[in-house]
Design an enzyme around this catalytic site. Structure first.
Site, PDB file in Angstrom:
ATOM      1  CE  LYS A  25      11.391  25.873  25.913  1.00 18.49           C
ATOM      2  NZ  LYS A  25      11.798  26.687  26.055  1.00 18.49           N
ATOM      3  CB  SER A  66       3.576  32.463  18.530  1.00 16.80           C
ATOM      4  OG  SER A  66       3.903  31.170  18.208  1.00 16.80           O
ATOM      5  N   GLY A  98       0.811  28.123  20.350  1.00 14.60           N
ATOM      6  CA  GLY A  98      -0.109  28.137  20.924  1.00 14.60           C
ATOM      7  C   GLY A  98      -1.044  27.066  20.411  1.00 14.60           C
ATOM      8  CD  GLU A 117      -0.365  37.499  27.000  1.00  7.39           C
ATOM      9  OE1 GLU A 117      -0.639  37.262  25.767  1.00  7.39           O
ATOM     10  OE2 GLU A 117       0.825  37.540  26.932  1.00  7.39           O
ATOM     11  CD  GLU A 153       1.831  39.204  18.080  1.00  8.30           C
ATOM     12  OE1 GLU A 153       1.958  37.896  17.652  1.00  8.30           O
ATOM     13  OE2 GLU A 153       1.998  39.731  19.063  1.00  8.30           O
TER      14      GLU A 153
HETATM   15  P1  NDP Z   1       7.254  30.993  20.627  1.00  7.03           P
HETATM   16  O1  NDP Z   1       6.375  30.862  20.606  1.00  7.03           O
HETATM   17  O2  NDP Z   1       7.609  29.842  19.815  1.00  7.03           O
HETATM   18  O3  NDP Z   1       8.413  30.730  21.717  1.00  7.03           O
HETATM   19  C1  NDP Z   1       7.250  30.674  22.918  1.00  7.03           C
HETATM   20  C2  NDP Z   1       7.489  30.233  23.425  1.00  7.03           C
HETATM   21  O4  NDP Z   1       7.024  28.666  23.627  1.00  7.03           O
HETATM   22  C3  NDP Z   1       9.014  29.209  24.266  1.00  7.03           C
HETATM   23  O5  NDP Z   1       9.693  29.335  24.885  1.00  7.03           O
HETATM   24  C4  NDP Z   1       9.584  27.876  22.736  1.00  7.03           C
HETATM   25  O6  NDP Z   1      10.543  27.827  23.679  1.00  7.03           O
HETATM   26  C5  NDP Z   1       8.279  27.598  23.265  1.00  7.03           C
HETATM   27  N1  NDP Z   1       7.790  26.171  22.562  1.00  7.03           N
HETATM   28  C6  NDP Z   1       7.820  26.430  20.553  1.00  7.03           C
HETATM   29  N2  NDP Z   1       7.983  24.949  20.454  1.00  7.03           N
HETATM   30  C7  NDP Z   1       8.151  24.681  21.568  1.00  7.03           C
HETATM   31  C8  NDP Z   1       6.651  23.841  21.906  1.00  7.03           C
HETATM   32  N3  NDP Z   1       6.404  22.725  20.019  1.00  7.03           N
HETATM   33  N4  NDP Z   1       6.228  23.487  22.993  1.00  7.03           N
HETATM   34  C9  NDP Z   1       6.183  23.752  23.846  1.00  7.03           C
HETATM   35  N5  NDP Z   1       7.304  24.720  23.715  1.00  7.03           N
HETATM   36  C10 NDP Z   1       7.576  25.309  22.439  1.00  7.03           C
HETATM   37  O7  NDP Z   1       7.278  32.040  20.115  1.00  7.03           O
HETATM   38  P2  NDP Z   1       8.828  32.926  18.867  1.00  7.03           P
HETATM   39  O8  NDP Z   1      10.236  32.853  20.366  1.00  7.03           O
HETATM   40  O9  NDP Z   1       9.141  31.962  18.417  1.00  7.03           O
HETATM   41  O10 NDP Z   1       8.697  33.934  19.036  1.00  7.03           O
HETATM   42  C11 NDP Z   1       7.329  33.742  17.546  1.00  7.03           C
HETATM   43  C12 NDP Z   1       6.871  34.917  17.371  1.00  7.03           C
HETATM   44  O11 NDP Z   1       5.466  34.504  18.371  1.00  7.03           O
HETATM   45  C13 NDP Z   1       6.914  36.124  17.706  1.00  7.03           C
HETATM   46  O12 NDP Z   1       7.613  36.756  16.228  1.00  7.03           O
HETATM   47  C14 NDP Z   1       5.304  36.367  18.061  1.00  7.03           C
HETATM   48  O13 NDP Z   1       5.033  37.012  16.642  1.00  7.03           O
HETATM   49  C15 NDP Z   1       5.154  35.649  19.017  1.00  7.03           C
HETATM   50  N6  NDP Z   1       5.092  35.989  19.866  1.00  7.03           N
HETATM   51  C16 NDP Z   1       4.290  36.261  21.247  1.00  7.03           C
HETATM   52  C17 NDP Z   1       4.626  36.878  22.253  1.00  7.03           C
HETATM   53  C18 NDP Z   1       3.140  37.009  23.493  1.00  7.03           C
HETATM   54  O14 NDP Z   1       4.082  38.057  24.012  1.00  7.03           O
HETATM   55  N7  NDP Z   1       3.148  36.592  23.224  1.00  7.03           N
HETATM   56  C19 NDP Z   1       5.824  36.149  22.879  1.00  7.03           C
HETATM   57  C20 NDP Z   1       6.570  35.621  21.938  1.00  7.03           C
HETATM   58  C21 NDP Z   1       6.339  35.581  21.119  1.00  7.03           C
HETATM   59  P3  NDP Z   1      12.209  28.097  22.161  1.00  7.03           P
HETATM   60  O15 NDP Z   1      12.606  29.195  22.184  1.00  7.03           O
HETATM   61  O16 NDP Z   1      13.083  26.678  22.696  1.00  7.03           O
HETATM   62  O17 NDP Z   1      12.010  27.998  20.748  1.00  7.03           O
END
Ligand code: NDP
Length: 476
Positions: free
Chosen positions: A174, A228, A232, A249, A380
């Site tokens: 996903k 995020s 997580g 992660e 962050e």
């Molecule tokens: P998210 O944690 O919201 O998204 C990461 C993934 O999880 C996406 O594919 C998202 O789908 C999916 N997701 C979101 N909610 C759910 C759920 N309830 N169940 C299963 N999957 C889910 O990150 P964001 O993209 O919203 O970014 C927000 C913040 O997260 C950033 O500003 C940053 O601080 C942090 N981040 C950290 C990352 C890292 O590499 N450690 C990477 C990305 C973000 P969808 O996009 O459809 O919501």
């Protein structure tokens, strides 16, 4: 350019069962590139049950040699389509094309690494007290959900898909809502390379809706997540009901520690890209810079000079080092961290403003004067913002470094080997670089301490994480 716009289930592209779509917006132009099918719960059901059928019907019983052959073929096909994949990655999230090319090449190498690992991955024979013959097997788990973010969509997808497949699992991938294009193409290309239908299903769509349904699905045995810390933590809670395996992660607030005896020129000239690369949208970004006081002024001067030289611009141009942020919304989030009239102690030495051009750009900011309690110092930012502070004593600096709830990455600059070893042991992080900023090596484990995560991507540690360990005893 042709954009994949359908889900990929059981070896074929298909629309979403309820015809919903999500727009993909190029953040460099703020124009809609394409509408992509958004999966519903019904599509999750189809993808997971199809993957389970393939797992039971063929993939888990492939000989190691045959599985490796398919994985090597996938790497080859990815290389043949490297430029197309790089372009998809670049337009969807504004990633500079040269970075996208490096990351796609890494994705292909990841498939090769795990293809080669298949024949070198085995259990143990154990001399048990009873005599007889005792040995362990590393068995695949079944269907794994790989949930990936938008900041490094292609490589992170391969870091999860390749070891999971190599270990004999099937995967439902996903991608994030902003960046499904390269993932959908990965599904198509892997099938073209000979991966059996159902081994790799790719579902674009909303995390809150279908992502949640995926995590809850009873046939999902493991969730491998990057994103995020908040999401997580939620996934871990949901997974705990059925004791599903998770690897996470998550976020970071990584230090960049500069001692007075460091090669200051090198540290200062390389440090801007350790935080501003990928427009700061990097869980490993070294966004907290700790500089020993005697070289603080000099370092800050060099660091600002180097930051001003970073090339910001059109992601399609080869010379661009920093593109736009992923979305207008992400830029607004980042701007909430920047100093305002209410935080007069914070000083912006450069950047933090929007350049006069279309797109979600923000000039990289260097901020000084931070106090421990400042949000910009503790949280962050996930954007191009670096904070620099002076320190007097090693112990004090380490206490401040480790006060962060995160512990993913970091850099340390010194010519004193004893100090490098001593401080490396004390920094609470999963990866650390000495006299450089390289956190990620596909052959080595990558992941975090504390709220930065659980489990590891990459290296053989990741492959172990996609297996169950079985012990078998045969009586004499
Ligand atoms: P998210 O944690 O919201 O998204 C990461 C993934 O999880 C996406 O594919 C998202 O789908 C999916 N997701 C979101 N909610 C759910 C759920 N309830 N169940 C299963 N999957 C889910 O990150 P964001 O993209 O919203 O970014 C927000 C913040 O997260 C950033 O500003 C940053 O601080 C942090 N981040 C950290 C990352 C890292 O590499 N450690 C990477 C990305 C973000 P969808 O996009 O459809 O919501």
């Amino acid at each position: 350019m042709q954009f994949p716009n359908q889900l990929f289930i059981d070896g074929r592209s298909c629309g979403a069962s309820d015809n919903k779509t999500l727009p993909i917006i190029n953040p460099a132009t703020e124009e809609v590139l394409v509408e992509v099918a958004a999966a519903s719960e019904r599509d999750v059901e189809a993808a997971v049950s199809g993957a389970q059928r393939t797992f039971e019907g063929s993939w888990r019983d492939y000989t190691p040699g045959r599985r490796a052959e398919v994985m090597f073929q996938i790497a080859r096909v990815l290389r043949e389509h490297a430029e197309e994949l790089s372009q998809l990655e670049s337009v969807a999230i504004g990633k500079p094309i040269s970075d996208a090319r490096d990351e796609v090449a890494m994705g292909a190498r990841t498939f090769e690494y795990y293809a080669g690992a298949i024949s070198k991955f085995y259990g143990q024979t154990i001399p048990v007290a009873r005599g007889g013959f005792d040995f362990t097997l590393r068995q695949p788990m079944g269907v794994v959900a790989a949930i990936v973010p938008w900041n490094f969509p292609f490589p992170i997808a391969t870091w999860k898909v390749a070891p999971a497949l190599a270990a004999g699992n099937c995967v439902v991938l996903k991608p994030a809502r902003q960046s499904p294009l390269s993932a959908l193409r990965l599904g198509e290309l892997a099938a073209r390379a000979g991966l059996p239908d159902g081994c790799l299903q790719v579902l674009a769509g909303s995390g809150e809706e279908m992502g949640d349904a995926l995590v809850k699905h009873p046939l999902i045995r493991k969730i491998s997540f990057t994103g995020s810390t908040a999401v997580g933590s939620h996934i871990m809670q949901v997974a705990s009901r059925d004791i599903k395996r998770v690897s996470l992660e998550l976020g970071g607030k990584s230090p960049n520690i500069i001692f007075a005896d460091a090669d200051l020129e090198k540290a200062a000239s390389t440090s801007p890209m350790s935080v501003f690369a990928n427009t700061g949208q990097d869980c490993c970004a070294r966004s907290r810079v700790f500089v020993e006081r005697s070289v603080y002024e000099k370092f800050v001067e060099l660091f600002v000079q180097a930051t001003r030289k970073v090339v910001i611009g059109d992601p399609a141009k080869a010379e661009t080092q920093i593109g736009p942020l992923v979305s207008a919304q992400q830029r607004e989030v980042v701007e909430t961290f920047l100093p305002t009239a209410k935080t007069p102690h914070l000083k912006v030495l450069c950047g933090g403003d929007r350049p006069a051009r279309k797109g979600c750009y923000l000039n990289p900011a260097v901020v000084v004067g931070c106090e421990t309690s400042d949000r910009i110092w503790r949280e962050e930012v996930f954007g191009p913002v670096a904070c620099v502070r002076a320190f007097d004593r090693e112990e004090e600096m380490l206490a401040e470094v480790n006060a962060s709830p995160y512990g993913l990455s970091g850099s340390l600059w010194t010519k004193d080997l004893n100090r490098a070893l001593r401080v490396s042991r004390r920094v609470e992080s999963g990866v650390l670089s000495v006299n450089c900023h390289n956190s990620v090596h596909l052959e080595a484990p990558f992941g975090g301490f504390k709220q930065s995560g659980l489990g590891r991507d990459l290296g053989m540690a990741a492959m172990e994480g996609y297996t169950e360990l079985k012990n078998i005893y045969i009586a004499e």
